[in-house]
Design a protein around this motif. Structure first.
Motif, PDB file in Angstrom:
ATOM      1  N   LEU A 216       0.807  -1.211   0.000  1.00 26.06           N
ATOM      2  CA  LEU A 216       0.000   0.000   0.000  1.00 26.06           C
ATOM      3  C   LEU A 216       0.843   1.265   0.000  1.00 26.06           C
ATOM      4  O   LEU A 216       0.345   2.346  -0.307  1.00 26.06           O
ATOM      5  CB  LEU A 216      -0.925  -0.003   1.221  1.00 26.06           C
ATOM      6  N   LEU A 217       2.109   1.173   0.348  1.00 25.37           N
ATOM      7  CA  LEU A 217       2.973   2.349   0.468  1.00 25.37           C
ATOM      8  C   LEU A 217       3.779   2.632  -0.782  1.00 25.37           C
ATOM      9  O   LEU A 217       4.663   3.483  -0.773  1.00 25.37           O
ATOM     10  CB  LEU A 217       3.938   2.146   1.652  1.00 25.37           C
ATOM     11  N   PRO A 314      -0.611  12.460  -0.736  1.00 22.77           N
ATOM     12  CA  PRO A 314      -0.105  11.468   0.226  1.00 22.77           C
ATOM     13  C   PRO A 314      -1.227  10.597   0.743  1.00 22.77           C
ATOM     14  O   PRO A 314      -2.357  11.050   0.954  1.00 22.77           O
ATOM     15  CB  PRO A 314       0.504  12.328   1.336  1.00 22.77           C
ATOM     16  N   ARG A 315      -0.925   9.337   0.945  1.00 19.77           N
ATOM     17  CA  ARG A 315      -1.902   8.390   1.464  1.00 19.77           C
ATOM     18  C   ARG A 315      -2.131   8.640   2.946  1.00 19.77           C
ATOM     19  O   ARG A 315      -1.206   8.905   3.696  1.00 19.77           O
ATOM     20  CB  ARG A 315      -1.408   6.958   1.246  1.00 19.77           C
ATOM     21  N   GLN A 316      -3.393   8.589   3.345  1.00 22.32           N
ATOM     22  CA  GLN A 316      -3.733   8.813   4.741  1.00 22.32           C
ATOM     23  C   GLN A 316      -3.293   7.629   5.587  1.00 22.32           C
ATOM     24  O   GLN A 316      -3.506   6.469   5.229  1.00 22.32           O
ATOM     25  CB  GLN A 316      -5.240   9.030   4.880  1.00 22.32           C
TER      26      GLN A 316
END
Length: 328
Positions: A216-217, A314-316
């Motif tokens: 996921l990153l 950016p991903r939360q």
């Protein structure tokens, strides 16, 4: 130099307190060793081994303060030392290549000092810990050693004749370890290549539904951090230190850093550290460029491209469970 000395009296002590003799007895029971140094060579006890029907000498650092008999609980103080110097004769000059010490426990009593101390009884520290007087003696002898050179005089100190080293098992374990490591690395590389190719597809705008865990990153892991220039400098310094330590250890293992040369370790470490500054500057500039730095061309010729793209937003960070949160 080259002057032999027969048995000479160094000094004679008067009666010692029982507390000091008791402490000496404890040191002897613990196999306490005395360390002397002559011409940068530590005193050694010579041990002989039989390897392939051949006598081999090996040095053991220091010499025992005395001997101890566990059955009778008696300790014998070594009050006589025979200093045996081995030297190399080169160009009419003599160089010390070995420093051996042979100890002896002698209760002289009314006898005169003699090299033939084996005929006399040993100096005992008994249960009462009472000794009226201790006479310390020494003798010196010089021996030319034709098979040992001054540049290799530390070989006897560093060599070992331990027959318990199982080389076959060690090599077998290393081969199995390398094989398993290579197999896991190949599987990981193939998996990562497939994932990277999937992430870099232009048509893929969202994460696949089956993406879990660290995958996921992929869109945020290469985002430039805060104070990226300072981080790049730290990474470059770390690489410089790591390479310096690695080269110093390799030089020591290969025998180039002989303990006989004082300052050789420090000199080689300083030279390696200065030279490794080239790699430090390169990797620091390379990392700084990957963080979208502006002045990276001044310090590097190559740039570095990330294997995956960075997302615009950016991903939360998901909410963590209570047991995963820090107390700070």
């Amino acid at each position: 130099m080259s002057v032999p000395v027969a048995c000479e009296v160094l000094c004679t002590t008067q009666s010692l307190p029982a507390l000091e003799l008791s402490f000496a007895k404890q040191l002897i029971a613990l196999e306490y060793k005395v360390e002397w140094i002559v011409d940068d060579l530590p005193a050694a006890t010579a041990n002989m081994f039989s390897v392939a029907n051949k006598k081999v000498k090996e040095y053991e650092m220091g010499f025992l303060l005395g001997s101890y008999d566990e059955k009778t609980d008696k300790a014998y103080l070594n009050n006589h030392v025979h200093l045996k110097f081995l030297y190399e004769n080169k160009d009419d000059l003599k160089y010390i290549v070995g420093f051996e010490v042979v100890t002896g426990s002698v209760d002289y009593g009314n006898n005169a000092c003699s090299d033939d101390f084996l005929k006399l009884p040993p100096l005992e520290i008994g249960e009462d810990n009472l000794i009226k007087a201790i006479t310390y003696t020494y003798s010196v002898s010089w021996h030319e050693e034709k098979g040992l050179k001054w540049g290799n005089r530390w070989d006897l100190y560093l060599s070992t004749q331990d027959s318990q080293i199982h080389w076959y098992s060690i090599v077998n374990s290393l081969i199995i370890l390398l094989f398993l490591t290579a197999m896991v690395a190949i599987i990981m590389l193939r998996t990562l290549n497939n994932d990277i190719a999937l992430y870099n597809e232009e048509n893929v705008k969202e994460d696949p539904e089956d993406t879990t865990g660290w995958k996921l990153l992929h869109g945020d892991v290469f985002r430039p951090p805060f104070l990226s220039g300072f981080l790049s400098s730290l990474v470059g310094s770390g690489i410089q230190f790591s390479l310096t330590i690695f080269i110093t250890v390799v030089l020591a293992l290969t025998g180039y850093l002989n303990p006989a040369y004082r300052g050789g370790l420090v000199s080689s470490a300083i030279f390696s550290y200065v030279f490794m500054g080239l790699f430090s500057g390169y990797y620091s500039s390379r990392l700084y460029k990957s963080f979208k730095g502006n002045n990276w061309l001044k310090n590097s010729f190559l740039g570095y491209d990330h294997p995956v793209r960075t997302t615009q937003i950016p991903r939360q960070i998901p909410e963590q469970a209570w047991y995963l949160k820090s107390f700070a």
